[in-house]
Design a protein around this motif. Structure first.
Motif, PDB file in Angstrom:
ATOM      1  N   GLU A 154       0.722  -1.162  -0.020  1.00  0.00           N
ATOM      2  CA  GLU A 154       0.028  -0.020   0.004  1.00  0.00           C
ATOM      3  C   GLU A 154       0.910   1.399   0.172  1.00  0.00           C
ATOM      4  O   GLU A 154       0.377   2.421  -0.544  1.00  0.00           O
ATOM      5  CB  GLU A 154      -1.064  -0.017   1.205  1.00  0.00           C
ATOM      6  N   HIS A 155       2.165   1.127   0.329  1.00  0.00           N
ATOM      7  CA  HIS A 155       2.875   2.236   0.558  1.00  0.00           C
ATOM      8  C   HIS A 155       4.219   2.592  -0.108  1.00  0.00           C
ATOM      9  O   HIS A 155       4.786   3.583  -0.335  1.00  0.00           O
ATOM     10  CB  HIS A 155       3.189   2.419   2.082  1.00  0.00           C
ATOM     11  N   LEU A 156       4.697   1.290  -0.625  1.00  0.00           N
ATOM     12  CA  LEU A 156       6.083   1.329  -1.326  1.00  0.00           C
ATOM     13  C   LEU A 156       5.892   1.053  -2.497  1.00  0.00           C
ATOM     14  O   LEU A 156       4.983  -0.012  -2.959  1.00  0.00           O
ATOM     15  CB  LEU A 156       7.118   0.493  -0.624  1.00  0.00           C
ATOM     16  N   ASP A 157       6.712   1.677  -3.592  1.00  0.00           N
ATOM     17  CA  ASP A 157       6.706   1.379  -4.881  1.00  0.00           C
ATOM     18  C   ASP A 157       7.463   0.154  -5.205  1.00  0.00           C
ATOM     19  O   ASP A 157       8.437  -0.176  -4.675  1.00  0.00           O
ATOM     20  CB  ASP A 157       7.518   2.542  -5.648  1.00  0.00           C
ATOM     21  N   SER A 158       6.687  -0.877  -5.985  1.00  0.00           N
ATOM     22  CA  SER A 158       7.112  -2.398  -6.106  1.00  0.00           C
ATOM     23  C   SER A 158       8.702  -2.128  -6.732  1.00  0.00           C
ATOM     24  O   SER A 158       9.376  -3.391  -6.531  1.00  0.00           O
ATOM     25  CB  SER A 158       6.267  -3.024  -6.847  1.00  0.00           C
ATOM     26  N   LEU A 159       9.060  -1.280  -7.728  1.00  0.00           N
ATOM     27  CA  LEU A 159      10.399  -1.453  -8.357  1.00  0.00           C
ATOM     28  C   LEU A 159      11.399  -0.699  -7.642  1.00  0.00           C
ATOM     29  O   LEU A 159      12.216  -1.539  -7.285  1.00  0.00           O
ATOM     30  CB  LEU A 159      10.070  -0.649  -9.717  1.00  0.00           C
ATOM     31  N   THR A 160      11.230   0.108  -6.836  1.00  0.00           N
ATOM     32  CA  THR A 160      12.219   1.079  -6.286  1.00  0.00           C
ATOM     33  C   THR A 160      12.288   0.878  -4.610  1.00  0.00           C
ATOM     34  O   THR A 160      13.459   1.156  -4.141  1.00  0.00           O
ATOM     35  CB  THR A 160      12.498   2.309  -6.443  1.00  0.00           C
ATOM     36  N   ASN A 161      11.327   0.604  -4.227  1.00  0.00           N
ATOM     37  CA  ASN A 161      11.138   0.190  -2.836  1.00  0.00           C
ATOM     38  C   ASN A 161      11.129   1.681  -1.922  1.00  0.00           C
ATOM     39  O   ASN A 161      11.257   1.677  -0.868  1.00  0.00           O
ATOM     40  CB  ASN A 161      12.149  -0.613  -2.232  1.00  0.00           C
ATOM     41  N   LEU A 162      10.899   2.628  -3.119  1.00  0.00           N
ATOM     42  CA  LEU A 162      10.530   3.920  -2.447  1.00  0.00           C
ATOM     43  C   LEU A 162       9.289   4.123  -1.919  1.00  0.00           C
ATOM     44  O   LEU A 162       8.270   3.145  -2.318  1.00  0.00           O
ATOM     45  CB  LEU A 162      10.920   5.154  -3.243  1.00  0.00           C
ATOM     46  N   LEU A 163       8.811   5.186  -1.184  1.00  0.00           N
ATOM     47  CA  LEU A 163       7.295   5.636  -0.998  1.00  0.00           C
ATOM     48  C   LEU A 163       6.760   5.585  -2.362  1.00  0.00           C
ATOM     49  O   LEU A 163       7.178   6.270  -3.300  1.00  0.00           O
ATOM     50  CB  LEU A 163       7.448   7.052  -0.181  1.00  0.00           C
ATOM     51  N   ASN A 164       5.504   5.083  -2.396  1.00  0.00           N
ATOM     52  CA  ASN A 164       4.558   5.364  -3.660  1.00  0.00           C
ATOM     53  C   ASN A 164       3.885   6.790  -3.797  1.00  0.00           C
ATOM     54  O   ASN A 164       4.068   7.495  -2.783  1.00  0.00           O
ATOM     55  CB  ASN A 164       3.872   4.002  -3.643  1.00  0.00           C
ATOM     56  N   ARG A 165       3.112   6.871  -4.527  1.00  0.00           N
ATOM     57  CA  ARG A 165       2.465   8.183  -4.745  1.00  0.00           C
ATOM     58  C   ARG A 165       1.666   8.503  -3.786  1.00  0.00           C
ATOM     59  O   ARG A 165       1.679   9.416  -3.040  1.00  0.00           O
ATOM     60  CB  ARG A 165       1.659   8.276  -6.116  1.00  0.00           C
ATOM     61  N   LYS A 166       0.872   7.577  -3.111  1.00  0.00           N
ATOM     62  CA  LYS A 166      -0.075   7.840  -2.000  1.00  0.00           C
ATOM     63  C   LYS A 166       0.690   7.874  -0.829  1.00  0.00           C
ATOM     64  O   LYS A 166       0.261   8.997  -0.125  1.00  0.00           O
ATOM     65  CB  LYS A 166      -0.916   6.501  -1.929  1.00  0.00           C
ATOM     66  N   ALA A 167       1.586   7.103  -0.560  1.00  0.00           N
ATOM     67  CA  ALA A 167       2.251   7.328   0.740  1.00  0.00           C
ATOM     68  C   ALA A 167       3.196   8.809   0.535  1.00  0.00           C
ATOM     69  O   ALA A 167       3.184   9.540   1.850  1.00  0.00           O
ATOM     70  CB  ALA A 167       3.558   6.260   0.787  1.00  0.00           C
TER      71      ALA A 167
ATOM     72  N   SER B 249      15.663  12.610   7.023  1.00  0.00           N
ATOM     73  CA  SER B 249      14.569  13.330   7.485  1.00  0.00           C
ATOM     74  C   SER B 249      13.686  13.587   6.008  1.00  0.00           C
ATOM     75  O   SER B 249      12.528  14.115   6.169  1.00  0.00           O
ATOM     76  CB  SER B 249      14.944  14.538   8.397  1.00  0.00           C
ATOM     77  N   TYR B 250      14.530  13.526   4.921  1.00  0.00           N
ATOM     78  CA  TYR B 250      13.903  14.000   3.937  1.00  0.00           C
ATOM     79  C   TYR B 250      12.780  12.822   3.468  1.00  0.00           C
ATOM     80  O   TYR B 250      12.965  11.778   3.614  1.00  0.00           O
ATOM     81  CB  TYR B 250      14.763  14.002   2.581  1.00  0.00           C
ATOM     82  N   VAL B 251      11.667  13.304   2.554  1.00  0.00           N
ATOM     83  CA  VAL B 251      10.430  12.440   2.178  1.00  0.00           C
ATOM     84  C   VAL B 251      10.953  12.295   0.598  1.00  0.00           C
ATOM     85  O   VAL B 251      11.231  13.180   0.059  1.00  0.00           O
ATOM     86  CB  VAL B 251       9.441  13.021   2.276  1.00  0.00           C
ATOM     87  N   PHE B 252      11.108  10.885   0.256  1.00  0.00           N
ATOM     88  CA  PHE B 252      11.296  10.620  -1.144  1.00  0.00           C
ATOM     89  C   PHE B 252      10.660   9.690  -1.646  1.00  0.00           C
ATOM     90  O   PHE B 252      10.725   8.416  -1.197  1.00  0.00           O
ATOM     91  CB  PHE B 252      12.874  10.238  -1.168  1.00  0.00           C
ATOM     92  N   GLY B 253       9.962   9.721  -2.695  1.00  0.00           N
ATOM     93  CA  GLY B 253       9.052   8.860  -3.408  1.00  0.00           C
ATOM     94  C   GLY B 253       9.149   8.949  -4.920  1.00  0.00           C
ATOM     95  O   GLY B 253       9.422   9.861  -5.458  1.00  0.00           O
ATOM     96  N   ARG B 254       8.631   7.692  -5.490  1.00  0.00           N
ATOM     97  CA  ARG B 254       8.554   7.754  -6.868  1.00  0.00           C
ATOM     98  C   ARG B 254       7.013   8.324  -7.155  1.00  0.00           C
ATOM     99  O   ARG B 254       6.120   7.397  -6.522  1.00  0.00           O
ATOM    100  CB  ARG B 254       8.864   6.197  -7.589  1.00  0.00           C
ATOM    101  N   PHE B 255       7.033   9.005  -8.009  1.00  0.00           N
ATOM    102  CA  PHE B 255       5.489   9.630  -8.097  1.00  0.00           C
ATOM    103  C   PHE B 255       4.777   9.111  -9.374  1.00  0.00           C
ATOM    104  O   PHE B 255       3.715   9.205  -9.583  1.00  0.00           O
ATOM    105  CB  PHE B 255       5.722  11.173  -8.237  1.00  0.00           C
TER     106      PHE B 255
ATOM    107  N   VAL C 257       9.528  12.594  -6.383  1.00  0.00           N
ATOM    108  CA  VAL C 257       9.347  13.523  -5.442  1.00  0.00           C
ATOM    109  C   VAL C 257      10.052  13.704  -4.394  1.00  0.00           C
ATOM    110  O   VAL C 257      10.352  12.754  -3.592  1.00  0.00           O
ATOM    111  CB  VAL C 257       7.915  13.647  -5.194  1.00  0.00           C
ATOM    112  N   ILE C 258      10.908  14.603  -4.145  1.00  0.00           N
ATOM    113  CA  ILE C 258      11.505  15.038  -2.771  1.00  0.00           C
ATOM    114  C   ILE C 258      11.246  16.094  -2.054  1.00  0.00           C
ATOM    115  O   ILE C 258      11.069  16.988  -2.502  1.00  0.00           O
ATOM    116  CB  ILE C 258      13.134  15.085  -3.144  1.00  0.00           C
ATOM    117  N   ALA C 259      11.045  15.942  -0.696  1.00  0.00           N
ATOM    118  CA  ALA C 259      10.712  16.993   0.093  1.00  0.00           C
ATOM    119  C   ALA C 259      11.851  17.185   1.283  1.00  0.00           C
ATOM    120  O   ALA C 259      12.031  16.216   2.034  1.00  0.00           O
ATOM    121  CB  ALA C 259       9.212  16.605   1.029  1.00  0.00           C
ATOM    122  N   ALA C 260      12.473  18.379   1.021  1.00  0.00           N
ATOM    123  CA  ALA C 260      13.644  18.433   2.026  1.00  0.00           C
ATOM    124  C   ALA C 260      13.141  19.120   3.178  1.00  0.00           C
ATOM    125  O   ALA C 260      12.728  20.481   3.048  1.00  0.00           O
ATOM    126  CB  ALA C 260      14.735  19.484   1.207  1.00  0.00           C
ATOM    127  N   VAL C 261      13.048  18.469   4.101  1.00  0.00           N
ATOM    128  CA  VAL C 261      12.399  19.026   5.419  1.00  0.00           C
ATOM    129  C   VAL C 261      13.399  20.061   6.171  1.00  0.00           C
ATOM    130  O   VAL C 261      13.923  19.607   7.252  1.00  0.00           O
ATOM    131  CB  VAL C 261      11.802  18.030   6.291  1.00  0.00           C
TER     132      VAL C 261
END
Length: 646
Positions: free
Chosen positions: A214-227, A282-288, A294-298
């Motif tokens: 539900e939360h991870l991208d199956s290819l990269t293991n990064l956060l998916n779009r929803k997460a 601490s950064y949010v990193f996901g495959r969108f 998408v990277i959120a530099a907190v």
């Protein structure tokens, strides 16, 4: 033994057996009891039953532990048949045995503690789960058997349950056993405690797999779009400053098309690992999306810092990929950047802002690496773009487009030698929209052929009126997308229009932008040759700005080149630019091509072009694009001037 007696015994509700004088069981309602009853009775019980059978005692009662679950036996004589033996339970003993059986049959682990936390019992399941021998821990304290519990949250729960006499349920991980447990603690009346526990490792693995799906991208293991979106919402709700970077690989579909999706997936995986290696935890990193990250530099960043950080991300994209050991392939990316809360106030708005900036980067820099910071004007441009895309298809069919005409002038005589047909769109909300804003969308909708033919029909219809009203005999030029020039439908339809409006050969001119797609394609070259043979003139628009090679001019079927406004603007501004302009004019003249200079806006440019040998111009110095009725007046004015010798 009579049937009536059997019925009476069955309905008595007691556990019994009827035996003959030898002890053989004739009838019983006790499951599993068969054969000779003396085989299951204690010696003392056997003697009592035999005394009853032989009439030495009318009834007998004694203890017997040989029949499972029963602790007392009573007997009474049965005339002519032996005796009826009744089996009774001792409730306290039975309950204890029953309790032991239930605890051993449970799927849960169980142990009990006294008031001093000493083990008093553990079932087989519990001993197996905890890797213990039940005999080895009996009487030992919980903290001695499991020293790690004393310093964990487990101890807090146990003490609370025992000292406050509360039922407590919790889940905790126990590192020494590498296991998650669900534990239920129940205080006992005697001051001790019953502990039921269940190993959650399998459930946790299932739960983890479900969470990952539900939360991870199956290819990269990064956060998916929803997460990723959920994390951004959390940051925005906490009003925590962050900078959002939306990275998109330019023309990644080409990699998939040429090398296959497996190679494309390898590149995405490797790039994800590269980017992840330079990001703080601490950064949010996901495959969108397919090729979007998408990277959120907190943290709080100023514009210079955001630009520098985006440059670091682009450096990771620029490095060679292991997937391309034999090929030198360069990937480029575009990054849009937005800052919270300066630019937008919600996660949705931030994502739209970064996305808008990213597409602006692509628009400005094409395939090259680019970074664009969000500005509110970009959002307005994007909204305008969306409105244009949304309304365009309907506008093509409902007559919202109209044509205007831009004259082409001979500098020797001042006469109009031709006119270029330009399309315009009068949007109900946005007003007049110029072609650069809608032509690309028409192509993406697959409507280029339909739209081009509609413009040609409108233009030729007006042309017929000019001939009637002003004896116009000049050319009429139409812009044609390279994508349709070699389609059979285009050739057939333009020839049909030419016949319908009875246009002579050499009047209709087809303008194509100079691109490699046009000039190096044999199919398009053959199509242009066929059109030229059918009486159409061929013109290369924006000459000098597109294709870098000029060898196609040797045998390419063209009649005219139109020098782009960018070169005309070099007059009196750039010496090298003027040299190039002169050479282009000379080249066209030497090849016997008609040369038209576009974008002429002042007298200095006109004089220079005349001296350079360019006899034909098009620009605001003489005319702006105009509707058909005004063009008729313009034609009449030129004819009047010619007749009066002005």
């Amino acid at each position: 033994m009579g049937v009536s007696l059997i019925k009476r015994l069955k309905s008595s509700g007691q556990n019994l057996a009827v035996i003959d004088r030898s002890g053989k069981i004739i009838f019983t309602n006790i499951h599993g009891l068969a054969g000779n009853i003396f085989e299951v009775l204690s010696s003392e019980a056997e003697e009592e039953v035999k005394s009853v059978i032989h009439g030495n005692s009318p009834t007998g009662r004694t203890a017997s532990r040989l029949v499972e679950g029963f602790t007392e036996v009573a007997a009474e004589p049965l005339e002519g048949a032996g005796a009826v033996v009744y089996f009774h339970r001792d409730s306290a003993v039975f309950q204890a045995e029953r309790r032991h059986t239930l605890l051993e049959q449970m799927s849960e682990g169980f142990f009990s503690l006294d008031a001093d936390y000493r083990f008093t019992y553990i079932n087989e399941k519990g001993a197996r789960e905890l890797d213990l021998a039940s005999a080895a821990i009996s009487g030992k304290k919980l903290w001695d058997v499991f020293p790690a519990l004393a310093e964990s949250d487990y101890a807090r729960y146990y003490i609370r349950a025992l000292e406050q006499r509360l039922q407590v349920t919790f889940e905790e991980y126990y590192p020494p056993l590498s296991a998650w447990f669900q534990v239920n603690l129940y205080p006992q009346l005697d001051g001790g405690m019953s502990v039921f526990f269940y190993n959650l490792n399998a459930a946790k693995r299932t739960e983890r797999r479900l969470w990952e799906s539900e939360h991870l991208d199956s290819l990269t293991n990064l956060l998916n779009r929803k997460a990723t979106y959920d994390h951004l919402q959390t940051l925005a709700a906490a009003d925590e400053p962050f900078s959002l970077f939306h990275l998109n690989i330019n023309k990644f579909q080409l990699i998939n098309d040429v090398y296959g999706y497996e190679t494309g997936d390898k590149i995405i995986t490797e790039l994800a690992a590269r980017l992840n290696s330079i990001l703080p935890e601490s950064y949010v990193f996901g495959r969108f999306g397919g090729d979007e990250f998408v990277i959120a530099a907190v943290e709080s960043m100023d514009d210079d810092r955001m630009t520098a950080y985006a440059s670091q991300l682009l450096e990771q994209v620029d490095q060679p990929f292991a997937s391309f050991k034999d090929d030198s392939i360069e990937l480029r990316a575009s990054i849009g950047v937005a800052k919270f809360p300066r630019d937008k106030k919600t996660a949705d708005e931030m994502l739209k802002a970064a996305d808008t900036a990213m597409y602006q980067a692509k628009k400005i820099h094409g395939d090259g690496p680019a970074i664009v910071m969000f500005q509110e004007s970009l959002q307005q441009d994007m909204q305008r773009r969306m409105m244009i895309d949304r309304d365009l298809a309907a506008a093509i069919h409902n007559g919202s487009f109209f044509t205007v005409y831009h004259p082409q002038i001979c500098t020797d005589t001042g006469s109009i030698i031709g006119v270029e047909v330009l399309s315009r769109w009068n949007h109900p909300k946005l007003g007049l929209i110029p072609p650069p804003e809608f032509i690309s969308t028409i192509e993406s909708l697959g409507k280029s052929l339909f739209f081009t033919l509609a413009v040609m029909k409108a233009g030729l219809n007006d042309y017929s009126k000019w001939v009637e009203q002003s004896d116009y005999n000049g050319r009429i030029s139409f812009n044609v997308p390279p994508s349709i020039i070699d389609s059979s439908g285009f050739f057939k339809e333009v020839c049909r229009l030419k016949d319908i409006y009875q246009i002579a050969d050499g009047i209709i001119e087809l303008e194509l932008t100079e691109t490699a797609n046009v000039t190096s394609s044999s199919e398009k070259r053959n199509a242009l040759a066929a059109l030229r043979d059918a009486g159409f003139r061929i013109s290369i628009d924006d000459f000098g700005t597109g294709f870098s090679s000029l060898d196609y001019l040797i045998d390419f079927p063209i009649d005219e080149i139109k020098i782009d406004k960018a070169f005309v603007e070099q007059i009196n501004a750039n010496k090298k630019g003027c040299v190039i302009l002169q050479k282009m004019i000379d080249l066209g003249n030497d090849l016997n091509l008609q040369v038209i200079a576009e974008g002429v806006e002042n007298e200095d440019e006109l004089r220079y072009l005349q001296l350079a040998g360019c006899r034909f111009i098009q620009g605001f110095l003489f005319d702006r694009p105009m509707p058909s009725d005004r063009f008729v007046l313009r034609l009449k004015k030129v004819r009047a001037q010619k007749n009066t010798g002005i």
